[in-house]
Design a protein around this motif. Structure first.
Motif, PDB file in Angstrom:
ATOM      1  N   THR A   1     -44.441  50.620 -66.249  1.00 38.32           N
ATOM      2  CA  THR A   1     -44.921  50.372 -64.853  1.00 38.32           C
ATOM      3  C   THR A   1     -46.199  49.562 -64.680  1.00 38.32           C
ATOM      4  N   ALA A   2     -47.015  49.143 -65.761  1.00 40.86           N
ATOM      5  CA  ALA A   2     -48.239  48.421 -65.518  1.00 40.86           C
ATOM      6  C   ALA A   2     -49.204  49.560 -64.997  1.00 40.86           C
ATOM      7  N   GLY A   3     -49.211  50.773 -65.121  1.00 41.04           N
ATOM      8  CA  GLY A   3     -50.321  51.530 -64.403  1.00 41.04           C
ATOM      9  C   GLY A   3     -50.134  52.254 -63.201  1.00 41.04           C
ATOM     10  N   ILE A   4     -48.783  51.978 -62.543  1.00 36.25           N
ATOM     11  CA  ILE A   4     -48.500  52.441 -61.215  1.00 36.25           C
ATOM     12  C   ILE A   4     -48.148  54.108 -61.326  1.00 36.25           C
ATOM     13  N   ALA A   5     -47.444  54.425 -62.746  1.00 37.50           N
ATOM     14  CA  ALA A   5     -47.191  55.953 -62.919  1.00 37.50           C
ATOM     15  C   ALA A   5     -48.433  56.555 -63.209  1.00 37.50           C
ATOM     16  N   ALA A   6     -49.491  56.117 -63.467  1.00 38.86           N
ATOM     17  CA  ALA A   6     -50.625  56.918 -63.601  1.00 38.86           C
ATOM     18  C   ALA A   6     -51.151  57.348 -62.177  1.00 38.86           C
ATOM     19  N   ILE A   7     -51.229  56.361 -61.477  1.00 39.57           N
ATOM     20  CA  ILE A   7     -51.638  56.744 -59.805  1.00 39.57           C
ATOM     21  C   ILE A   7     -50.962  57.545 -59.366  1.00 39.57           C
ATOM     22  N   ILE A   8     -49.428  57.740 -59.562  1.00 42.67           N
ATOM     23  CA  ILE A   8     -48.607  58.865 -59.029  1.00 42.67           C
ATOM     24  C   ILE A   8     -48.839  60.083 -59.716  1.00 42.67           C
TER      25      ILE A   8
ATOM     26  N   LEU B   1     -51.713  60.855 -61.434  1.00 47.44           N
ATOM     27  CA  LEU B   1     -52.915  61.452 -60.958  1.00 47.44           C
ATOM     28  C   LEU B   1     -53.153  62.191 -59.351  1.00 47.44           C
ATOM     29  N   PHE B   2     -52.395  61.411 -58.569  1.00 48.94           N
ATOM     30  CA  PHE B   2     -52.256  61.914 -57.325  1.00 48.94           C
ATOM     31  C   PHE B   2     -51.822  63.187 -57.390  1.00 48.94           C
ATOM     32  N   LEU B   3     -50.749  63.475 -57.976  1.00 47.58           N
ATOM     33  CA  LEU B   3     -49.881  64.782 -58.076  1.00 47.58           C
ATOM     34  C   LEU B   3     -50.607  65.724 -58.460  1.00 47.58           C
ATOM     35  N   TYR B   4     -51.443  65.554 -59.766  1.00 46.02           N
ATOM     36  CA  TYR B   4     -52.023  66.473 -60.602  1.00 46.02           C
ATOM     37  C   TYR B   4     -53.377  66.736 -59.374  1.00 46.02           C
ATOM     38  N   SER B   5     -54.180  65.844 -58.887  1.00 42.70           N
ATOM     39  CA  SER B   5     -55.270  66.081 -58.103  1.00 42.70           C
ATOM     40  C   SER B   5     -54.830  67.085 -57.014  1.00 42.70           C
ATOM     41  N   ARG B   6     -53.544  66.911 -56.531  1.00 43.11           N
ATOM     42  CA  ARG B   6     -53.102  67.818 -55.352  1.00 43.11           C
ATOM     43  C   ARG B   6     -52.838  69.292 -55.807  1.00 43.11           C
ATOM     44  N   LYS B   7     -52.177  69.295 -57.124  1.00 41.68           N
ATOM     45  CA  LYS B   7     -52.008  70.601 -57.819  1.00 41.68           C
ATOM     46  C   LYS B   7     -53.205  71.207 -57.933  1.00 41.68           C
ATOM     47  N   LEU B   8     -54.230  70.669 -58.377  1.00 43.17           N
ATOM     48  CA  LEU B   8     -55.542  71.318 -58.974  1.00 43.17           C
ATOM     49  C   LEU B   8     -56.124  71.780 -57.537  1.00 43.17           C
ATOM     50  N   ARG B   9     -56.146  70.780 -56.566  1.00 46.39           N
ATOM     51  CA  ARG B   9     -56.792  71.333 -55.261  1.00 46.39           C
ATOM     52  C   ARG B   9     -56.121  72.345 -54.813  1.00 46.39           C
TER      53      ARG B   9
END
Length: 191
Positions: free
Chosen positions: A139-146, A148-156
Motif C-alpha cells: 500500500t506504499a506506506g498507507i498501512a503504516a499510517i493507519i 501507527l494511528f491505532l497504536y498511538s491511540r491504544k498507548l494513549r
C-alpha cells in the motif's frame, strides 16, 4: 497541423505537472501523518530521539528500537544499536538504488522491515506483524499510517497519554501486567 501538436504538447505537459503536484501533496501528507503518529508512539514508549520520526532515515532508527522485546529477546541488544543498524543499512541500500523506481521501492521495503517491531508490538504476534509489513509495502506506506494511528491511540488510552517512566517498565517486568489506568473501575475492587 503544427498548432495542434503544440497544443497537445502543452496540454500533456500541464497534465503531467498536475499529476506530479498531486503525487507531491499525497507524499507530503503521508510523511507528515506517519511522522506525527510515529513521534507519538516513540514519545510514549520512550524511544531514543523521538523527533527523528520526521527525518526519512530516522524512521528506520525508531523502528529498529521497537525490535527489542517484540522481535528479539528483551535486552539481548541495545535498542539504540538495533535502530542504528537499520538506519545505516537503509542509507546504504538507498544509495545503491539504480533508478528512481529502485530507490523508492528500496526505501519502502526497508521502512516496512524496520516497522515489523512496531507492528508486532501493536498486534502481539510476530507473524501478523510481518503480514502487516507486507501490507505496508503493497500500500506504499498507507498501512503504516493507519497502524501507527491505532497504536498511538491504544498507548494513549492505556497510559493516559503520559510518557512511560522507568517504574512502569519495572512493574511490567515483575507483574507481567500493563500499568493500570487511574480511571479503571476494577483498580481498587476486592474480588
Amino acid at each position: 497541423m503544427g498548432w495542434e501538436f503544440i497544443a497537445f504538447f502543452f496540454g500533456a505537459a500541464a497534465l503531467g505537472i498536475f499529476l506530479l503536484l498531486v503525487v507531491f501533496i499525497v507524499g507530503l501528507l503521508k510523511w507528515l501523518l506517519q511522522g506525527y503518529f510515529l513521534f507519538r508512539v516513540a514519545e510514549i514508549k520512550r524511544y531514543d530521539l523521538p523527533w527523528l520520526a520526521f527525518i526519512p532515515f530516522g524512521t528506520f532508527y525508531l523502528g529498529g528500537q521497537a525490535y527489542d522485546g517484540n522481535i528479539l529477546k528483551k535486552g539481548s541488544f541495545q535498542p539504540k544499536h538495533i535502530g542504528l543498524v537499520f538506519a545505516i543499512a537503509g542509507i546504504i541500500l538507498y544509495l545503491m538504488g539504480l533508478s528512481i523506481g529502485d530507490i523508492v521501492i528500496t526505501y519502502l521495503l526497508m521502512e516496512s522491515i524496520a516497522f515489523i517491531g512496531i507492528f508486532t508490538a501493536y498486534v502481539k504476534q510476530p507473524i501478523i506483524g510481518v503480514l502487516l509489513a507486507l501490507l505496508n509495502a503493497v500500500t506504499a506506506g498507507i498501512a503504516a499510517i493507519i497502524i501507527l494511528f491505532l497504536y498511538s491511540r491504544k498507548l494513549r488510552d492505556e497510559h493516559d497519554g503520559s510518557v512511560l517512566n522507568n517504574e512502569d517498565f519495572e512493574d511490567n517486568a515483575s507483574n507481567d501486567k500493563q500499568p493500570q489506568h487511574p480511571n479503571d473501575p476494577n483498580l481498587n475492587r476486592n474480588i
